[in-house]
Design a protein around this motif. Structure first.
Motif, PDB file in Angstrom:
ATOM      1  N   ASP A   1      17.929  38.599  38.085  1.00 60.41           N
ATOM      2  CA  ASP A   1      18.793  39.794  38.045  1.00 60.41           C
ATOM      3  C   ASP A   1      20.204  39.362  38.462  1.00 60.41           C
ATOM      4  O   ASP A   1      20.452  39.039  39.637  1.00 60.41           O
ATOM      5  CB  ASP A   1      18.269  40.861  39.004  1.00 60.41           C
ATOM      6  CG  ASP A   1      19.070  42.145  38.893  1.00 60.41           C
ATOM      7  OD1 ASP A   1      20.050  42.204  38.101  1.00 60.41           O
ATOM      8  OD2 ASP A   1      18.729  43.127  39.613  1.00 60.41           O
ATOM      9  N   VAL A   2      21.082  39.247  37.490  1.00 59.75           N
ATOM     10  CA  VAL A   2      22.472  38.831  37.747  1.00 59.75           C
ATOM     11  C   VAL A   2      23.401  39.969  37.320  1.00 59.75           C
ATOM     12  O   VAL A   2      23.108  40.717  36.376  1.00 59.75           O
ATOM     13  CB  VAL A   2      22.798  37.516  36.999  1.00 59.75           C
ATOM     14  CG1 VAL A   2      21.944  36.362  37.503  1.00 59.75           C
ATOM     15  CG2 VAL A   2      22.634  37.694  35.491  1.00 59.75           C
ATOM     16  N   HIS A   3      24.581  40.077  37.994  1.00 59.97           N
ATOM     17  CA  HIS A   3      25.554  41.099  37.630  1.00 59.97           C
ATOM     18  C   HIS A   3      26.922  40.678  38.126  1.00 59.97           C
ATOM     19  O   HIS A   3      27.044  39.781  38.974  1.00 59.97           O
ATOM     20  CB  HIS A   3      25.158  42.450  38.248  1.00 59.97           C
ATOM     21  CG  HIS A   3      25.025  42.421  39.729  1.00 59.97           C
ATOM     22  ND1 HIS A   3      26.074  42.532  40.599  1.00 59.97           N
ATOM     23  CD2 HIS A   3      23.897  42.224  40.505  1.00 59.97           C
ATOM     24  CE1 HIS A   3      25.645  42.453  41.831  1.00 59.97           C
ATOM     25  NE2 HIS A   3      24.313  42.274  41.812  1.00 59.97           N
ATOM     26  N   ARG A   4      27.926  41.285  37.648  1.00 58.89           N
ATOM     27  CA  ARG A   4      29.304  41.051  38.043  1.00 58.89           C
ATOM     28  C   ARG A   4      30.054  42.391  38.007  1.00 58.89           C
ATOM     29  O   ARG A   4      29.629  43.340  37.335  1.00 58.89           O
ATOM     30  CB  ARG A   4      29.977  40.042  37.120  1.00 58.89           C
ATOM     31  CG  ARG A   4      30.071  40.483  35.667  1.00 58.89           C
ATOM     32  CD  ARG A   4      30.770  39.401  34.848  1.00 58.89           C
ATOM     33  NE  ARG A   4      30.759  39.754  33.442  1.00 58.89           N
ATOM     34  CZ  ARG A   4      31.639  40.567  32.869  1.00 58.89           C
ATOM     35  NH1 ARG A   4      32.579  41.147  33.592  1.00 58.89           N
ATOM     36  NH2 ARG A   4      31.577  40.811  31.570  1.00 58.89           N
ATOM     37  N   PRO A   5      31.195  42.506  38.734  1.00 57.71           N
ATOM     38  CA  PRO A   5      31.942  43.806  38.746  1.00 57.71           C
ATOM     39  C   PRO A   5      32.561  44.094  37.391  1.00 57.71           C
ATOM     40  O   PRO A   5      32.903  43.173  36.653  1.00 57.71           O
ATOM     41  CB  PRO A   5      33.011  43.587  39.829  1.00 57.71           C
ATOM     42  CG  PRO A   5      33.194  42.105  39.901  1.00 57.71           C
ATOM     43  CD  PRO A   5      31.844  41.501  39.608  1.00 57.71           C
ATOM     44  N   ARG A   6      32.738  45.407  37.125  1.00 56.33           N
ATOM     45  CA  ARG A   6      33.326  45.794  35.844  1.00 56.33           C
ATOM     46  C   ARG A   6      34.849  45.660  35.908  1.00 56.33           C
ATOM     47  O   ARG A   6      35.456  45.680  36.974  1.00 56.33           O
ATOM     48  CB  ARG A   6      32.958  47.244  35.478  1.00 56.33           C
ATOM     49  CG  ARG A   6      33.553  48.250  36.394  1.00 56.33           C
ATOM     50  CD  ARG A   6      33.187  49.644  35.927  1.00 56.33           C
ATOM     51  NE  ARG A   6      33.914  50.659  36.715  1.00 56.33           N
ATOM     52  CZ  ARG A   6      33.851  51.967  36.474  1.00 56.33           C
ATOM     53  NH1 ARG A   6      33.069  52.403  35.503  1.00 56.33           N
ATOM     54  NH2 ARG A   6      34.555  52.785  37.214  1.00 56.33           N
ATOM     55  N   GLN A   7      35.432  45.570  34.762  1.00 57.12           N
ATOM     56  CA  GLN A   7      36.885  45.403  34.658  1.00 57.12           C
ATOM     57  C   GLN A   7      37.577  46.753  34.900  1.00 57.12           C
ATOM     58  O   GLN A   7      37.169  47.776  34.363  1.00 57.12           O
ATOM     59  CB  GLN A   7      37.242  44.869  33.266  1.00 57.12           C
ATOM     60  CG  GLN A   7      38.727  44.566  33.098  1.00 57.12           C
ATOM     61  CD  GLN A   7      39.027  44.024  31.701  1.00 57.12           C
ATOM     62  OE1 GLN A   7      38.100  43.794  30.914  1.00 57.12           O
ATOM     63  NE2 GLN A   7      40.297  43.787  31.426  1.00 57.12           N
ATOM     64  N   GLU A   8      38.657  46.771  35.733  1.00 58.12           N
ATOM     65  CA  GLU A   8      39.396  47.983  36.028  1.00 58.12           C
ATOM     66  C   GLU A   8      40.727  48.000  35.287  1.00 58.12           C
ATOM     67  O   GLU A   8      41.351  46.941  35.107  1.00 58.12           O
ATOM     68  CB  GLU A   8      39.650  48.133  37.545  1.00 58.12           C
ATOM     69  CG  GLU A   8      38.398  48.253  38.380  1.00 58.12           C
ATOM     70  CD  GLU A   8      37.631  49.530  38.074  1.00 58.12           C
ATOM     71  OE1 GLU A   8      38.250  50.512  37.594  1.00 58.12           O
ATOM     72  OE2 GLU A   8      36.397  49.542  38.293  1.00 58.12           O
ATOM     73  N   SER A   9      41.160  49.195  34.854  1.00 57.81           N
ATOM     74  CA  SER A   9      42.435  49.361  34.131  1.00 57.81           C
ATOM     75  C   SER A   9      42.868  50.823  34.233  1.00 57.81           C
ATOM     76  O   SER A   9      42.029  51.726  34.406  1.00 57.81           O
ATOM     77  CB  SER A   9      42.271  48.943  32.666  1.00 57.81           C
ATOM     78  OG  SER A   9      43.459  49.242  31.932  1.00 57.81           O
ATOM     79  N   SER A  10      44.212  51.075  34.092  1.00 59.32           N
ATOM     80  CA  SER A  10      44.727  52.435  34.134  1.00 59.32           C
ATOM     81  C   SER A  10      44.333  53.224  32.901  1.00 59.32           C
ATOM     82  O   SER A  10      44.432  54.461  32.883  1.00 59.32           O
ATOM     83  CB  SER A  10      46.257  52.415  34.278  1.00 59.32           C
ATOM     84  OG  SER A  10      46.833  51.681  33.184  1.00 59.32           O
TER      85      SER A  10
END
Length: 786
Positions: A113-122
């Protein structure tokens, strides 16, 4: 110079047209606006198609990635190799759109089970709105040669922003391209429209501004190059034609001005002559106006003199009439033989006719002067009609049956002027009784929406059709023989018609010579309170009367409404074994033969003054007698006493005891000796103690010395008149609640207001009757004792 400067200013103004007001700008703006809207719509359609494609590509790419990873993941799940599972999910995480990947076996054990943070944008909120914040995909694992054996599941969680950001960049480029295209198109169209339309029009306008308006024939516009045959060329051609027409019209106007100048010179001469004539006419008109003003002043003086004359004549006539009628009334109360009583009764009736004539003349004068004022107070019109008919019943011929027929649903109270309504009833009923010698006179009262209807029907001589159009005129009757045979002045119907019109009502007549008359007065008197149902009675009532009689119609109307069992018989023989609780009849002949057979109480209805003497009444006992017209309240009380058993003897004795205890102390202020005797005699018969004062000053002295319950105040007296005396009584403050009633022979309308302004409470015009005096005492001194 002024014209040239004006032309320059006009041309300069036309050349300085604001840019946004030019036709080239308006056409370009409209064209670009339409193009911009169409371009925007097309761009939006393209963006929508791109959005659908991008949305489908997310699922398509993820399904392809799952398909590639299916076989390795199935082997890893079969072998339960956590290390290889970690490598596989780590490799999947290299995709920019995948934020989490995990693999479980068929026992629901997590192998990786691997994951990474989602990309943030305005701009992320737009992407989340369009594609959703995230999507989850799963692939059940199995070998192709063993599709029914479940090995585990591969899960992927996809961040849609990677796809949404890509879509937003393309949409931004698409919209920007559309805007740039619209802007370029605007500039191109502005230039084209300016050179093709605005510039030639400006040249034409400038040429028009420089044209000579005083000599339009010398002004001619040239065609702009390239526009000889289009709309601008047509404009130039029409302008040149207008210059030619203007030149012709200006020349015609100059010729007309020359002719007008000649006409004006002639007109001045005519006006001068007419002015002299108008001056002479104005002089004559001024003289006529002075004569008219003098005639108007004379008419006003004559009207005032007539009013003063009527007031003086009213006072001078009523004063001796009051003494005459009062003395006769007092004599009639004393012991007299039959001949003397008859002679005095005739004299008394003649005096009352004279008073009625005087009242009619005064009322007609009020109509002529526009001084008639109507009250608007609640009153019982049904009782008023019955009371008036009862007072006039003594004028009915012996063979005339007078009946009051009032609708049981007639309102208990209506709003209006009871004095004037009583005058209408009295005039119509007096007229019917005067001209009827045999048969019936009926007074019918009913209501309609918003008013009341009063009908007086008789079986008298009737009125010819040709005479009906003039009977409402003053001093007019149906024929000369009427006055000689029946008397009268012809004022009653004229006054009644005026009163109906003053109340916004209508008086109509239906008559035929020899067959009686019917007068109908429709008066818009609104309802104040509805009819109050009478207390229900129980009993059997029999009547012996003619079916066509007014008594039969009255009993059939009211008795069932009171809850009584009613039956009418034509003759005593039809009674047979009937045993009613009360027998009502107007047939005197049948009573003496009927009484030995029955013991039922009898109510005998007779004409006015035809009551049975005591001996005959005793033979028919128990017997009660009432005169026509039979009033509803009197009939109801008689039935109630008979059926319920009230002790009428006890009630009469109690009423007499109350009258005997009643002693009002009254101060009579009167200077005329005859009127003193009349008023004192009437008051003494009513059980009152009377003190007499000859003028107002003497009245004040007696008030200080003795307490009084009521003051009867004459108005015109020597030393101090009644107005001044009343004012001093009110100003003193010693007698704030003392009733003061004016006794005056002046019956003009302003007299009542003058009396009230002086502080008097009520008003009684001379000559007055004992009943009117008693009503005043009952009102102002209701329960007075010594």
């Amino acid at each position: 110079m002024l014209a040239q400067r004006t032309e320059r200013e006009t041309g300069s103004g036309l050349m300085d047209i604001k840019f946004t007001n030019r036709l080239s700008y308006k056409q370009a703006r409209l064209t670009v606006l339409v193009g911009f809207i169409l371009g925007t719509l097309l761009s939006l359609i393209q963006i929508g198609m791109d959005y659908a494609s991008e949305d489908a590509s997310i699922n398509r790419e993820m399904q392809a990635l799952l398909k590639i990873s299916h076989n390795p993941a199935s082997r890893i799940a079969y072998n339960i190799d956590a290390e290889l599972a970690q490598e596989l999910t780590g490799g999947l995480l290299q995709s920019p759109a995948i934020t989490r990947a995990w693999l479980i076996d068929n026992n629901e054990t997590v192998l990786a089970d691997v994951h990474r943070p989602r990309q943030e944008s305005s701009y992320r909120f737009i992407s989340d709105f369009l594609f959703g914040e995230s999507r989850q995909f799963q692939d059940p694992l199995f070998f192709s040669h063993m599709p029914d054996e479940y090995l585990g599941t591969l899960y992927l969680e996809v961040d849609t922003f990677a796809f949404g950001n890509r879509f937003l960049e393309r949409a931004e480029i698409t919209l920007l391209n559309g805007f740039v295209r619209s802007l370029v198109l605007t500039c191109i169209l502005l230039a084209l429209f300016y050179f093709m339309l605005t510039q030639p029009l400006v040249r034409v306008i400038s040429a028009l501004a420089k044209s000579n308006t005083r000599h339009p024939a010398q002004s001619k516009l040239s065609f702009p190059p390239g526009h000889e045959h289009d709309e601008i060329g047509v404009l130039v051609k029409v302008a040149n034609q207008q210059f030619v027409s203007m030149s012709t019209e200006i020349q015609q106007r100059r010729n007309a001005e020359n002719r007008l100048t000649d006409y004006l010179n002639e007109l001045e001469n005519i006006v001068s002559a007419r002015t002299l004539e108008l001056k002479a006419s104005n002089t004559r008109l001024s003289q006529s106006n002075e004569e008219l003003e003098q005639a108007r002043r004379q008419a006003l003086d004559m009207a005032q003199a007539r009013a003063a004359f009527l007031a003086n004549m009213s006072h001078e006539i009523r004063t001796p009439l009051n003494g005459l009628l009062g003395m006769i009334a007092l004599c009639l109360d004393s012991p007299l033989n039959a001949e003397q009583r008859q002679q005095l009764s005739i004299a008394h009736d003649s005096g009352k006719v004279l008073v009625e004539l005087l009242n009619d003349i005064l009322d007609l004068s009020k109509f002529d002067a526009g001084q008639l004022e109507l009250e608007r107070i609640p009153f019982d019109m049904g009782a008023l009609v019955e009371d008036t008919a009862n007072l006039l019943s003594q004028n009915a011929a012996p063979n005339v049956e007078l009946t009051c027929l009032i609708d049981p649903q007639f309102p208990s109270m209506v709003l209006g002027d009871p004095t004037r309504v009583r005058q209408i009833v009295s005039n119509l009923l007096s007229n019917a009784l005067k001209f009827t010698r045999f048969g019936r006179v009926d007074v019918r009262l009913g209501a309609y929406t918003g008013g009341v209807r009063l009908e007086v029907c008789d079986t008298g001589i009737g009125i010819p059709r040709e005479a009906q159009v003039r009977i409402f005129q003053p001093f007019t009757q149906a024929g000369a023989g009427i006055t000689r045979q029946y008397g009268g002045t012809g004022l009653g119907l004229a006054l009644t018609n005026n009163l109906c019109e003053a109340m916004q009502g209508r008086l109509s007549i239906s008559s035929e010579a020899g067959f009686g008359s019917q007068f109908c007065a429709e008066l818009p008197l609104p309802t104040h309170s509805l009819a109050v149902p009478a207390e229900r009675l129980r009993g059997r009532i029999a009547a012996i009367s003619n079916a066509a009689s007014g008594l039969a119609e009255l009993l059939e109307t009211v008795l069932p409404d009171w809850g009584l069992d009613y039956q009418r018989y034509d003759s005593p023989d039809e009674l047979n074994s009937a045993a009613p609780d009360l027998l009502i009849t107007d047939n005197l002949d049948c009573l003496f033969s009927l009484r030995p057979q029955i013991t039922t109480p009898i109510l005998l209805v007779t004409a006015y003054g035809n009551f049975l003497p005591g001996e005959q009444a005793a033979q028919l006992a128990p017997l009660q007698q009432q005169a026509r017209p039979l009033a509803r309240n009197a009939l109801y009380q008689t039935l109630r006493r008979t059926l319920i058993g009230n002790d009428s003897t006890h009630l009469s004795a109690h009423h007499g005891a109350l009258l005997s205890e009643r002693r009002a102390r009254i101060l009579l202020v009167e200077d005329n000796p005859v009127n003193q005797l009349v008023a004192k005699g009437m008051l003494a018969k009513l059980g009152c103690e009377v003190n007499i004062a000859a003028h107002g000053a003497e009245a004040l002295e007696q008030l200080h010395a003795t307490p009084f319950d009521l003051v009867l105040m004459d108005c015109n007296m020597p030393v101090m008149d009644g107005y001044e005396a009343s004012r001093r009584i009110r100003q003193s403050g010693h007698w704030p609640d003392l009733p003061i009633v004016a006794l005056t022979a002046n019956a003009m309308p302003e007299e009542r207001e003058r009396c009230r302004a002086a502080g008097m409470n009520d008003y009684l015009a001379k000559p007055f009757r004992r009943e009117e005096l008693l009503a005043l005492i009952d009102h102002w001194v209701p329960l007075t004792a010594t």
